[in-house]
Write an enzyme that holds these catalytic residues in place. Sequence first.
Site, PDB file in Angstrom:
ATOM      1  N   MET A   1      -4.202  -6.975  -6.890  1.00 33.29           N
ATOM      2  CA  MET A   1      -3.688  -8.302  -7.477  1.00 33.29           C
ATOM      3  C   MET A   1      -4.789  -9.261  -8.200  1.00 33.29           C
ATOM      4  SD  MET A   1      -0.578  -7.536  -7.998  1.00 33.29           S
ATOM      5  CE  MET A   1       0.298  -8.884  -8.501  1.00 33.29           C
TER       6      MET A   1
ATOM      7  N   ASN B   1       1.766   3.048  -2.486  1.00 31.43           N
ATOM      8  CA  ASN B   1       1.110   3.929  -3.586  1.00 31.43           C
ATOM      9  C   ASN B   1      -0.312   4.379  -2.933  1.00 31.43           C
ATOM     10  OD1 ASN B   1       2.193   4.021  -6.322  1.00 31.43           O
ATOM     11  ND2 ASN B   1       2.558   2.081  -5.771  1.00 31.43           N
TER      12      ASN B   1
ATOM     13  N   GLY C   1       0.679  -1.169   0.055  1.00 34.09           N
ATOM     14  CA  GLY C   1      -0.045  -0.080   0.098  1.00 34.09           C
ATOM     15  C   GLY C   1       0.740   1.263   0.043  1.00 34.09           C
TER      16      GLY C   1
ATOM     17  N   HIS D   1       0.873   0.601 -13.255  1.00 31.97           N
ATOM     18  CA  HIS D   1       1.344  -0.484 -13.797  1.00 31.97           C
ATOM     19  C   HIS D   1       2.913  -0.043 -13.697  1.00 31.97           C
ATOM     20  CE1 HIS D   1       2.157  -4.292 -15.434  1.00 31.97           C
ATOM     21  NE2 HIS D   1       2.992  -3.645 -16.457  1.00 31.97           N
TER      22      HIS D   1
ATOM     23  N   ASN E   1      -5.572   2.055 -12.873  1.00 36.27           N
ATOM     24  CA  ASN E   1      -4.457   1.375 -12.495  1.00 36.27           C
ATOM     25  C   ASN E   1      -3.168   1.913 -12.626  1.00 36.27           C
ATOM     26  OD1 ASN E   1      -3.481  -1.395 -11.429  1.00 36.27           O
ATOM     27  ND2 ASN E   1      -2.951  -1.625 -13.591  1.00 36.27           N
TER      28      ASN E   1
END
Length: 181
Positions: free
Chosen positions: A83, A14, A12, A102, A100
């Site tokens: 995930m 981010n 976590g 990446h 999202n």
Amino acid sequence: MKKIAVFASGSGSNFQVIAEEFPVAFVFSDQPEAYVLKRAEKLGVPSYSFALKDFPDKAAYEEALVDLLDQHQIDLVCLAGYMKIVGPTLLAAYEGKIINIHPAYLPEFPGAHGIEDAWQAGVAESGVTIHWVDSGIDTGQIIKQVRVPRLPDDTIDTFEARIHQAEYQLYPQVVRELVQK
Ligand code: GRF
């Protein structure tokens, strides 16, 4: 201002940078032991956690997520190390509101191991991408991306750390742009 929820399965970090800058209505984790839930507690952000295996199928699990998002009137869902593949139930209700992060320069190195795959391929540079979520794996429309170099004396750890630093810059920047729209 748009109401934000964050979905995360792991550490976590981010989530934390987003929550430090924006009010986050709640964080959800599909992993009840994930460290992101501790971060949420420390930051005073409400959290929910339940696992896919506790539901008869993925549709039922995602219906529970849609209920949560509806209850909180969420406008923007930020996946941050979530995930799970977003399935048709959640997409039907929230497509166009889910983004999202990446850890590679899509369409290069999609999938769950973007950093390792770029490292193994020996690229001179990789990157970070924020994209809209569709039914594919890391295939949705790209919102913003940055390049991150691999330096000659990098180890995978220093390379990974540089990617994460780029994530912590890029994700809040994109959220800033989207919440103001
Ligand atoms: C990040 O590298 C993100 O790009 C990827 O998973 C990682 C999550 O890290 N999808 P954290 O849980 O935010 O620390």
